[in-house]
Design an enzyme around this catalytic site. Sequence first.
Site, PDB file in Angstrom:
ATOM      1  N   LYS A 248       0.794  -1.233   0.000  1.00 52.39           N
ATOM      2  CA  LYS A 248       0.000   0.000   0.000  1.00 52.39           C
ATOM      3  C   LYS A 248       0.827   1.283   0.000  1.00 52.39           C
ATOM      4  CE  LYS A 248      -1.936  -1.601   3.696  1.00 52.39           C
ATOM      5  NZ  LYS A 248      -2.769  -1.943   4.852  1.00 52.39           N
TER       6      LYS A 248
ATOM      7  N   ASP B 275      -5.556  -5.355  10.593  1.00 54.21           N
ATOM      8  CA  ASP B 275      -6.884  -4.713  10.564  1.00 54.21           C
ATOM      9  C   ASP B 275      -8.015  -5.730  10.314  1.00 54.21           C
ATOM     10  OD1 ASP B 275      -6.009  -5.064   7.955  1.00 54.21           O
ATOM     11  OD2 ASP B 275      -6.468  -3.034   7.282  1.00 54.21           O
TER      12      ASP B 275
END
Length: 453
Positions: A159, A195
């Site tokens: 990311k 997450d």
Amino acid sequence: MGMDINNLPLIREECEILHMTDKQLKEIMSRLHNDLVKGLSRDTHPTAIVKCWLTYIQDLPNGKERGKFLALDLGGTNFRVLIINLGENHFDMQSKIYAIPSHIMTGTGVALFDHIAECLANFMKEHNVYEERLALGFTFSFPLKQMGLTKGILQRWTKGFSCSGAIGEDVVQGLKDAIARRGDVQIDICAILNDTTGTLMSCAWKNHNCKIGLIVGTGSNACYVEKTENCELFEGEPTKPAMLINTEWGAFGDDGALDFVRTEFDREVDSNSINPGKQIQEKMISGMYMGELVRLALVKFTTMGLLFGGRGSDLLFQRNSFYTKYVSEIESDKPGDYTSCMDVLEELGLSHATESDMAAVRHVCECVSRRAAHLVSAGIATLLNKMNEPKVTVGIDGSVYRFHPHFHTLMCEKIAQLVRPGITFDLMLSEDGSGRGAALVAAVACRETLGFA
Ligand code: GLC
């Protein structure tokens, strides 16, 4: 306005490459299933593409967790610090978002951890807990080889992060060292988690069927509850029946497994990225890349003379100028209405777009987002079939799932088509899984070690 030549049929034809048939999706499911098994198995894990990391989370919350916790959330678009009070049937939470400047995202690991520790200390001052010794859960959403609940070795950045000197290092130690360098605050890091696991835990707090956690945001990944006997990498005594597994399915396709459905747009997104060849499935799904996929298709059709009368704009030809949020906005227009679409095109310097251009732009958005939803659905159906339980809730978070107007419906429909008969599921939006989940994991860890009931 000039003549509005309707090229929509030609553009629809061009977009066919973005359409995946059920046959293709089933092939993807079978490949992913094999990759998951490889990730879990001791012999094949070292070369596996989908790593299926152990999380060392074996207890789901039982709703009795109590206390005051700090949490950090790093790995989406924002970095956040949170303070959470878990009480009976309620929790209150205060949080603050801090920027991670791009020079830190691509600087050194030490500078990143110093920045995190500084934000944490400032936050503690502002919330009058600077002098307290608090437990902390750290949601760190990158692939980690976990050696325990408080030890995780960073495997790769994803990311857009690329801090040097961090891969191969224990992230918890990195944060502890940074806190020690400051010497002002006292923190007990009770857990490091992904997450996806935070999302699962925060849904499981209310819903005991929640056994899959999914993120469709900046990145994409899923975790699920696996029988301990299948977790061959687990070395301790198998005293508990199950463990959460962080699949890291964003890497699916890194060995070419998805090449049979990838397009020229996918290959270009990949080669322009800072991690070419890596996170191939993630690049077909997640918010970090979705807008750029749309833009590349629009550029192609403009160059072919099928869009905007063949006349683009400087912004259209500029990388990453088409934000993923535009896809959600454009698809939120009612049928026949192009209000948001027009706003977006104006922002991009394309106010010469005709109505059929706008219909075409919307079609491209629909094809790219539908393909993402279908890939995610194939992944979830694979997990549901593998778990083979009659009823599973999937806890979901992430900007794409949250803000795209049709993602949820597309997923419900496609998973229902792909899943084995007799398996039922529902998809539940997780309210702030990363933050709340971190506190819950820390709380469960404290419950274990301190013997709280
Ligand atoms: C990337 C990360 C993964 C995370 C996902 C969603 O795929 O590698 O750990 O869960 O993004 O944020």
